[in-house]
Design a protein around this motif. Structure first.
Motif, PDB file in Angstrom:
ATOM      1  N   UNK A  23       0.866  -1.174   0.000  1.00 30.81           N
ATOM      2  CA  UNK A  23       0.000   0.000   0.000  1.00 30.81           C
ATOM      3  C   UNK A  23       0.906   1.229   0.000  1.00 30.81           C
ATOM      4  N   UNK A  24       0.344   2.369  -0.323  1.00 33.23           N
ATOM      5  CA  UNK A  24       1.160   3.571  -0.412  1.00 33.23           C
ATOM      6  C   UNK A  24       1.759   3.925   0.939  1.00 33.23           C
ATOM      7  N   UNK A  25       3.032   4.206   0.924  1.00 33.27           N
ATOM      8  CA  UNK A  25       3.728   4.593   2.162  1.00 33.27           C
ATOM      9  C   UNK A  25       3.101   5.846   2.757  1.00 33.27           C
ATOM     10  N   UNK A  26       2.967   5.858   4.066  1.00 29.00           N
ATOM     11  CA  UNK A  26       2.379   7.010   4.760  1.00 29.00           C
ATOM     12  C   UNK A  26       3.387   8.161   4.810  1.00 29.00           C
ATOM     13  N   UNK A  27       2.947   9.322   4.325  1.00 29.31           N
ATOM     14  CA  UNK A  27       3.791  10.516   4.366  1.00 29.31           C
ATOM     15  C   UNK A  27       2.951  11.714   4.776  1.00 29.31           C
ATOM     16  N   UNK A  28       3.623  12.762   5.214  1.00 34.81           N
ATOM     17  CA  UNK A  28       2.962  14.032   5.503  1.00 34.81           C
ATOM     18  C   UNK A  28       3.030  14.903   4.262  1.00 34.81           C
ATOM     19  N   UNK A  29       1.911  15.470   3.872  1.00 34.63           N
ATOM     20  CA  UNK A  29       1.873  16.304   2.679  1.00 34.63           C
ATOM     21  C   UNK A  29       2.714  17.560   2.885  1.00 34.63           C
ATOM     22  N   UNK A  57      14.296   4.224   1.221  1.00 36.72           N
ATOM     23  CA  UNK A  57      12.914   4.361   1.697  1.00 36.72           C
ATOM     24  C   UNK A  57      12.653   3.419   2.870  1.00 36.72           C
ATOM     25  N   UNK A  58      13.154   2.202   2.799  1.00 34.32           N
ATOM     26  CA  UNK A  58      12.975   1.277   3.926  1.00 34.32           C
ATOM     27  C   UNK A  58      13.620   1.826   5.190  1.00 34.32           C
ATOM     28  N   UNK A  85      10.724  11.826  -3.622  1.00 31.26           N
ATOM     29  CA  UNK A  85      10.735  11.918  -5.087  1.00 31.26           C
ATOM     30  C   UNK A  85      11.982  11.187  -5.571  1.00 31.26           C
ATOM     31  N   UNK A  86      11.839  10.384  -6.624  1.00 36.90           N
ATOM     32  CA  UNK A  86      12.982   9.612  -7.123  1.00 36.90           C
ATOM     33  C   UNK A  86      13.644  10.336  -8.296  1.00 36.90           C
ATOM     34  N   UNK A  87      14.925  10.603  -8.129  1.00 37.03           N
ATOM     35  CA  UNK A  87      15.736  11.239  -9.168  1.00 37.03           C
ATOM     36  C   UNK A  87      16.410  10.126  -9.977  1.00 37.03           C
ATOM     37  N   UNK A 104       5.994   3.494  -2.948  1.00 33.18           N
ATOM     38  CA  UNK A 104       6.976   4.441  -2.434  1.00 33.18           C
ATOM     39  C   UNK A 104       7.013   5.776  -3.182  1.00 33.18           C
ATOM     40  N   UNK A 105       6.329   5.904  -4.295  1.00 30.96           N
ATOM     41  CA  UNK A 105       6.572   7.021  -5.207  1.00 30.96           C
ATOM     42  C   UNK A 105       5.668   8.217  -4.914  1.00 30.96           C
ATOM     43  N   UNK A 106       6.278   9.311  -4.457  1.00 27.94           N
ATOM     44  CA  UNK A 106       5.569  10.588  -4.315  1.00 27.94           C
ATOM     45  C   UNK A 106       5.907  11.529  -5.465  1.00 27.94           C
ATOM     46  N   UNK A 107       6.822  11.118  -6.311  1.00 28.93           N
ATOM     47  CA  UNK A 107       7.178  11.940  -7.453  1.00 28.93           C
ATOM     48  C   UNK A 107       8.356  11.364  -8.205  1.00 28.93           C
TER      49      UNK A 107
END
Length: 618
Positions: A310-316, A439-440, A452-454, A481-484
């Motif tokens: 499921x999508x990793x929990x992050x703060x916007x 990320x882990x 964000x992945x570069x 894991x992908x927020x961007x």
């Protein structure tokens, strides 16, 4: 499983003619003819083109006994001309055809969804446990004699499950789920094990990359639990044509190859079959180039569920992370800020050069040493600059950081400043492993900063860039894991706007952000009774501006209605020169003459309020 270090899954060796797969053999490449199987010369010539392009197996549709028997002539014709690649018969609906095909092909593909079970009706049926067991016995009674024929003729088999052709029996017990697809396959594999038949290959495919990846992961896990190690055939069905087909295939297949899963692949493009081979070759070569890479000391986060991610929990942070759609950041290190309106980045990364022109709806990311607090610019900064800049008034701050720089001190700073967006980067030969490791580690430390992945490349060929970038992003997207994404290419011949389009295409292929019409189109085979490539072109010309709409374009009914269950509208071959139109799973109009069918499709879309003119703002 090691999420961070690449190694191939250990599988059994399976003999397919003189070209074995699995075990220590290379990952094999294959394609499928789209000629009529009764046309011996056409099949031979197309098979030769596939083999000359590097294809190691050639599959042919085998609708009936006549087609199965003609495999003898096709096989003989190829051998006479010095072409020894094994032939694979593709059988649906009629087990008698599989019996005959096993005499003349080196491998026979059967589909559990329609081998013995009746064709899927999409009706809700109920089975008692006793009735369900009786149906399994029917399968065994019909399947075991086929296995005996294969043993006697040294013929391998492929148990090929497709998302679009699960039987009503499986649907009644498991629904239209990855778990149902796995069980459909396992029912047949258990019989193979009971009968001590080991020359078995498995495929378990879907046009939806999320379903496809999750299902193969579940299948590999279930086989391991039951002591099986059969080789895996990977593919994304109905991937489409052009750039979309390449990106979708590389994303799904590449995610699994990156985890060591897969012994043979087929890239299913709605193009000439031989065009599939170079794409598959590039993808395989790119992934196996990670073999023997330096060890990555990653530690898996306890809460991460590889089989049910499921999508990793992050703060916007602004429009990044949280429940926001993943963003696209475009690198513009020169004074070029042209964009396509449909694929407009959310941010420009400009390095140290502050742009002269401004777009109010796009933010500029500049390096912190050049940042002077200008409006609509957001500083990116390295760790050494962290302490002096964390109190800046910029609405969004970005930290470029590789895995090995995520020290205790860096972690403590990120924990105190969840308003910082991490831009993860890697120059490791297995960049996926390092990016996963970062990320882990953030999850282990309880950090909720968006990531964000570069992805950095040096490509001069757009197809190469698309294949590599999609393959590198696949597992990161499917892991949640992908927020961007930020793709930077240090090449000279690929326009920035095409890189932007590639980034958006990757997010759409991974089902996490939609920016255009999606086409679910099959590659065609001998069952296809209309010109698939020209039809796709006509439909795209009329509908490519309908952002968010899914349109299925299918050659026949084998997988058509099933794979299109995920589409809004469907265009399906119903017979020679005849088309049926669908809305979702419902057939709206049957046997439309091909010359009128595209027009009728547009009328259907308009009648349901889903059509707007091409000049409307996207």
């Amino acid at each position: 499983m090691d999420y961070f270090n690449y190694s191939r899954r250990q599988s059994n060796e399976v003999y397919v003619g003189a070209t074995p797969m699995g075990g220590a053999n290379p990952i094999r490449i294959q394609s499928m003819t789209n000629t009529v199987t009764m046309d011996t010369e056409a099949c031979i010539e197309q098979a030769k083109r596939i083999i000359d392009a590097g294809g190691e197996y050639v599959r042919l549709t085998t609708q009936g006994v006549r087609e199965a028997e003609n495999l003898k002539n096709i096989n003989a014709g190829l051998r006479e001309q010095g072409y020894m690649a094994p032939l694979v018969a593709d059988v649906h609906f009629n087990p008698k055809v599989a019996d005959v095909a096993a005499l003349y092909a080196e491998k026979v593909r059967i589909n559990p969804g329609n081998y013995v079970d009746a064709a899927r009706t999409f009706k809700k049926l109920e089975y008692t446990d006793e009735e369900y067991a009786q149906e399994i016995q029917k399968i065994r009674a019909r399947f075991v004699p086929f296995l005996q024929i294969c043993k006697e003729n040294h013929t391998a088999i492929r148990i090929g499950v497709n998302h679009g052709s699960l039987s009503d029996r499986i649907m009644s017990r498991y629904g239209d789920t990855p778990e149902g697809m796995v069980e459909s396959c396992m029912e047949f594999l258990r019989i193979c094990v009971d009968e001590q038949f080991s020359d078995v290959v498995i495929s378990i495919k879907a046009s939806n990359t999320v379903v496809m990846v999750k299902t193969v992961r579940l299948l590999a896990e279930q086989m391991e639990k039951e002591g099986m190690a059969f080789p895996l055939h990977l593919g994304v069905t109905e991937a489409g044509d052009g750039e979309d087909g390449r990106i979708k295939s590389a994303l799904g297949i590449g995610a699994l190859l990156s985890d060591g899963l897969g012994d043979t692949i087929r890239v299913s493009l709605s193009e000439a079959p031989e065009a599939e081979i170079p794409v598959a070759r590039k993808l395989v070569d790119y992934i196996i180039g990670r073999e023997g890479h330096p060890y990555i000391p990653g530690a898996a986060a306890p809460e991460f569920d590889y089989l049910h991610p499921s999508r990793r929990r992050t703060k916007a942070v602004g429009n990044i992370g949280g429940d926001n759609l993943p963003v696209v950041i475009s690198a513009r290190l020169e004074e070029n800020f042209d964009v396509q309106e449909q694929f407009k980045p959310d941010y420009f990364y400009c390095g140290q050069a502050l742009p002269q022109e401004r777009r109010a709806d796009i933010g500029y990311i500049v390096d912190a040493t050049a940042w002077k607090g200008e409006e609509n610019t957001y500083p990116a900064f390295n760790y050494q600059q962290f302490m002096e800049l964390h109190q800046s008034q910029a609405p969004v701050k970005f930290l470029f950081i590789p895995y090995m720089a995520l020290t205790e001190e860096a972690t403590a700073c990120l924990r105190q400043h969840p308003e910082v967006v991490v831009i993860a980067q890697s120059v490791h030969p297995n960049r996926l492993g390092e990016l996963r490791g970062l990320v882990h580690q953030m999850m282990v430390q309880g950090l909720e900063n968006p990531v964000v992945f570069f992805q950095f490349y040096q490509e001069n060929n757009l197809e190469d860039l698309q294949i590599k970038a999609a393959a590198d992003m696949g597992a990161l997207i499917f892991d949640g894991f992908c927020d961007g994404i930020l793709i930077y290419n240090h090449g000279e011949s690929i326009m920035d706007t095409k890189i932007d389009e590639t980034a958006f295409g990757i997010l759409q292929a991974g089902r996490i952000r939609t920016s255009k019409t999606e086409y679910i189109s099959c590659p065609g085979c001998g069952r296809t009774l209309y010109n698939l490539e020209s039809t796709i072109a006509r439909i795209k010309a009329a509908t490519s501006h309908l952002k968010g709409l899914k349109i299925g374009i299918m050659g026949c009914i084998v997988n058509g209605p099933g794979e299109m269950a995920d589409a809004d509208y469907g265009y399906v071959g119903a017979g020679r020169g005849k088309i049926s139109l669908y809305k979702k799973k419902e057939c709206i109009e049957k046997n439309i003459p091909e010359e009128h069918a595209v027009e009728k499709l547009i009328e259907l879309i308009k009648a349901n309020g889903d059509y707007h003119s091409a000049d409307r703002s996207v």
